[in-house]
Design an enzyme around this catalytic site. Sequence first.
Site, PDB file in Angstrom:
ATOM      1  N   ASP A   8       0.853  -1.185   0.000  1.00 16.92           N
ATOM      2  CA  ASP A   8       0.000   0.000   0.000  1.00 16.92           C
ATOM      3  C   ASP A   8       0.888   1.234   0.000  1.00 16.92           C
ATOM      4  O   ASP A   8       1.759   1.384   0.866  1.00 16.92           O
ATOM      5  CB  ASP A   8      -0.907   0.020   1.224  1.00 16.92           C
ATOM      6  CG  ASP A   8      -1.995  -1.049   1.168  1.00 16.92           C
ATOM      7  OD1 ASP A   8      -2.044  -1.785   0.164  1.00 16.92           O
ATOM      8  OD2 ASP A   8      -2.785  -1.136   2.124  1.00 16.92           O
ATOM      9  N   ASP A 129     -15.113  -3.781  -1.530  1.00 15.80           N
ATOM     10  CA  ASP A 129     -14.775  -3.571  -0.126  1.00 15.80           C
ATOM     11  C   ASP A 129     -16.073  -3.409   0.646  1.00 15.80           C
ATOM     12  O   ASP A 129     -16.902  -2.561   0.283  1.00 15.80           O
ATOM     13  CB  ASP A 129     -13.911  -2.331   0.038  1.00 15.80           C
ATOM     14  CG  ASP A 129     -12.675  -2.359  -0.855  1.00 15.80           C
ATOM     15  OD1 ASP A 129     -12.164  -3.473  -1.106  1.00 15.80           O
ATOM     16  OD2 ASP A 129     -12.234  -1.291  -1.296  1.00 15.80           O
TER      17      ASP A 129
END
Length: 241
Positions: A8, A129
């Site tokens: 990330d 998500d």
Amino acid sequence: MLLIPAIDLKNGHCVRLRQGRMDDVTIFSEDPVSVAQRWADEGAERIHIVDLDGAVKGQPVNLKVVEAIAAAVDVPVQIGGGIRDEETIQRYLNAGAAYVIIGTKAINTPHFLRDVCLEYPRHIIVSLDAKDGRLALNGWAKVTHFDAIEAAQHCERDGVEAIVYTDISRDGMMAGFNVESTRALAQSVKTPVFASGGVSTLDDIRKLREIEGDGVVGAVIGRALYEGGFSLADAVKIAKS
């Protein structure tokens, strides 16, 4: 089963968030390229990258870092975060990414997903998500009324290559991934599903193996690898056994 280490990116650094909160950041490395090389050396068959800045801004921010990672490793790279137009998809593919991951745009503008799946066949992955079965958009900043399973079925009809399913209530919490919701979503489609969010022990890898027959083909793994919860090599042994 494919285990995919996650990188990330925030401000050019390799970080992890807790439950998707941009204000709860742990910096693990200031050199994401070396991190990618480490995972490739330890047996990763693919690298998962998220441009966290891009997810918030709606456009690529860490493109140069992604390009450097793709050039440094000999395994496919998949990239998500702020991919909301065809130009960005092309830029990432030109930069060496094998797959691009569409999130918010796939839900807010369904025809866009259909169009890019036709334009870039076998290169488009969708990230769903969810929290309590409801989709979260805009870098997890907004939980909607959209049902995750219904969204997965729509994405399948549009022709996506795979689905990455993240339970954001588990993400970065080292609490184990949500077996039930992941299995239910995978059973609802024929498209390959990757689990994400909460994989924290080797027992979680064994649980993944148990639902592989339901369509869960692998997992994206983050914090557990960075904090030494287990080694990638040991996880791969279980995944391939």
